[in-house]
Scaffold this motif. Structure first.
Motif, PDB file in Angstrom:
ATOM      1  N   ARG A  59       0.422  -1.227   0.191  1.00 17.62           N
ATOM      2  CA  ARG A  59      -0.371  -0.122  -0.164  1.00 17.62           C
ATOM      3  C   ARG A  59       0.857   1.228   0.016  1.00 17.62           C
ATOM      4  O   ARG A  59       0.724   2.291  -0.441  1.00 17.62           O
ATOM      5  N   LYS A  60       2.104   0.941   0.836  1.00 21.77           N
ATOM      6  CA  LYS A  60       3.191   1.955   0.544  1.00 21.77           C
ATOM      7  C   LYS A  60       3.252   2.730  -1.191  1.00 21.77           C
ATOM      8  O   LYS A  60       3.418   3.752  -1.210  1.00 21.77           O
ATOM      9  N   ILE A  61       3.430   1.130  -1.817  1.00 20.18           N
ATOM     10  CA  ILE A  61       3.736   1.563  -3.101  1.00 20.18           C
ATOM     11  C   ILE A  61       2.463   3.039  -3.863  1.00 20.18           C
ATOM     12  O   ILE A  61       2.713   3.251  -4.683  1.00 20.18           O
ATOM     13  N   ASN A  62       1.380   3.160  -3.498  1.00 22.10           N
ATOM     14  CA  ASN A  62       0.105   3.851  -3.920  1.00 22.10           C
ATOM     15  C   ASN A  62       0.943   5.377  -3.374  1.00 22.10           C
ATOM     16  O   ASN A  62       0.862   5.165  -4.927  1.00 22.10           O
ATOM     17  N   GLY A 103       1.816   8.391  12.185  1.00 23.95           N
ATOM     18  CA  GLY A 103       0.897   6.846  12.867  1.00 23.95           C
ATOM     19  C   GLY A 103       0.594   6.680  13.645  1.00 23.95           C
ATOM     20  O   GLY A 103      -0.559   6.085  14.422  1.00 23.95           O
ATOM     21  N   LYS A 104      -0.536   7.849  13.439  1.00 20.46           N
ATOM     22  CA  LYS A 104      -2.181   7.727  13.593  1.00 20.46           C
ATOM     23  C   LYS A 104      -3.614   7.787  13.155  1.00 20.46           C
ATOM     24  O   LYS A 104      -3.013   7.698  11.677  1.00 20.46           O
ATOM     25  N   SER A 105      -4.291   6.631  13.493  1.00 24.27           N
ATOM     26  CA  SER A 105      -5.446   6.394  12.743  1.00 24.27           C
ATOM     27  C   SER A 105      -5.887   7.178  11.958  1.00 24.27           C
ATOM     28  O   SER A 105      -6.458   7.680  12.896  1.00 24.27           O
ATOM     29  N   PHE A 129      -2.106  10.126  -2.267  1.00 21.22           N
ATOM     30  CA  PHE A 129      -0.807  11.129  -1.697  1.00 21.22           C
ATOM     31  C   PHE A 129      -1.257  11.088   0.248  1.00 21.22           C
ATOM     32  O   PHE A 129      -0.223  11.946   0.650  1.00 21.22           O
ATOM     33  N   VAL A 130      -2.173  10.265   0.111  1.00 22.99           N
ATOM     34  CA  VAL A 130      -2.798  10.087   1.295  1.00 22.99           C
ATOM     35  C   VAL A 130      -2.182   9.228   1.946  1.00 22.99           C
ATOM     36  O   VAL A 130      -1.296   8.231   2.052  1.00 22.99           O
ATOM     37  N   PRO A 131      -1.138  10.516   3.494  1.00 22.71           N
ATOM     38  CA  PRO A 131       0.115   9.372   3.737  1.00 22.71           C
ATOM     39  C   PRO A 131      -0.715   8.177   5.384  1.00 22.71           C
ATOM     40  O   PRO A 131      -1.185   8.607   5.432  1.00 22.71           O
ATOM     41  N   GLY A 132       0.562   7.376   5.467  1.00 25.50           N
ATOM     42  CA  GLY A 132       0.351   6.634   6.460  1.00 25.50           C
ATOM     43  C   GLY A 132       0.195   5.134   5.628  1.00 25.50           C
ATOM     44  O   GLY A 132       0.130   5.166   4.618  1.00 25.50           O
ATOM     45  N   ASP A 133      -0.371   3.656   6.011  1.00 24.72           N
ATOM     46  CA  ASP A 133      -0.887   3.075   5.389  1.00 24.72           C
ATOM     47  C   ASP A 133      -2.188   3.249   5.460  1.00 24.72           C
ATOM     48  O   ASP A 133      -3.193   3.195   6.348  1.00 24.72           O
ATOM     49  N   LEU A 139      -8.149   4.652   6.727  1.00 19.68           N
ATOM     50  CA  LEU A 139      -9.268   4.311   5.319  1.00 19.68           C
ATOM     51  C   LEU A 139      -9.422   5.634   4.676  1.00 19.68           C
ATOM     52  O   LEU A 139     -10.004   6.614   5.461  1.00 19.68           O
ATOM     53  N   VAL A 140      -9.529   5.168   3.446  1.00 17.19           N
ATOM     54  CA  VAL A 140     -10.228   5.946   2.570  1.00 17.19           C
ATOM     55  C   VAL A 140     -11.391   5.633   2.206  1.00 17.19           C
ATOM     56  O   VAL A 140     -11.561   4.920   1.212  1.00 17.19           O
TER      57      VAL A 140
END
Length: 246
Positions: free
Chosen positions: A41-44, A70-72, A90-94, A145-146
């Motif tokens: 998903r980081k490859i996104n 680091g926050k969900s 472009f949304v950061p994080g997992d 989540l998106v």
């Protein structure tokens, strides 16, 4: 100008395909090797940065400071254009995307999406239940989540939003997860949802609004939470597009 837009659109389409194909082997490794899905998903984000760079599409970002590392979160955004999904990369994080099951029919991309993200068939009660369970699991594991709360590209009058569905907000209240509204200000102008897709040269804009805290909220607060997030995104859309409210 139409010819130039058609040429630009053709170039952007092939750039999309080529950049995705180049990264696809790495996605397969992340899918097939246990424990590596979050790296897939980081490859996104890697792909989003590469893609918008090679199609010469500048993006103006606002509010990145509102996202705590680091926050969900549950990120919700307006959905007027096919380019929205790519830009939300472009949304950061997992980040796990919750999207329509029809995305799974796209060759290669569909396989990647079904394996690393969550596809929902809104006409199936069973699918909706499975999506809810998988979404909760993703949040429990520390992912974000998106979600596009309109449920698809359904408005006939962009930049005016359609009514938000309950899912994202019910989930945020149940899991006590903050929501970050995201405004994609000009995507309906950059790639309008019309019979012949033509990509324009306009600069894109992405606004991350301050997080909406759901701590101590209950299902009785659902309507207010939806209205708050709806109004936040709609106000920014009208402001950026210099349109008066209805």
């Amino acid at each position: 100008m139409t010819f130039l837009k058609a040429l630009y659109t053709t170039y952007a389409f092939f750039a999309f395909c080529l950049s995705f194909l180049l990264l696809f082997p790495f996605l397969l490794v992340a899918i097939w090797v246990p424990g590596l899905k979050k790296y897939g998903r980081k490859i996104n984000r890697i792909w989003a940065n590469i893609y918008f760079l090679i199609i010469f599409k500048p993006i103006k970002f606002e509010g990145k400071q509102n996202i705590q590392k680091g926050k969900s979160y549950i990120f919700i955004a307006n959905h007027f254009s096919y380019i929205d999904i790519a830009m939300m990369g472009f949304v950061p994080g997992d980040v796990v995307f919750v999207g329509k099951s029809s995305l799974g029919k796209i060759p290669l991309f569909g396989y990647y999406f079904k394996k690393l993200h969550i596809a929902v068939n809104r006409s199936s009660a069973r699918s909706r239940a499975e999506v809810l369970a998988r979404s909760k699991k993703a949040l429990d594991e520390g992912s974000s989540l998106v979600i596009f709360p309109e449920g698809g590209i359904i408005t006939n009058e962009p930049p005016f939003l359609q009514r938000f569905k309950d899912g994202a907000f019910t989930l945020a209240i149940e899991k006590q997860i903050p929501i970050i509204p995201v405004t994609l200000s000009f995507n309906h102008l950059i790639l309008p949802d019309q019979k012949f897709l033509l990509l324009s040269f306009k600069t894109a804009k992405m606004v991350f609004h301050p997080p909406v805290d759901t701590t101590q909220m209950t299902k009785d607060n659902l309507g207010d939470l939806k209205s708050n997030c709806f109004n936040t995104i709609q106000k920014q859309l009208l402001l950026d597009n210099k349109i008066s409210a209805k």
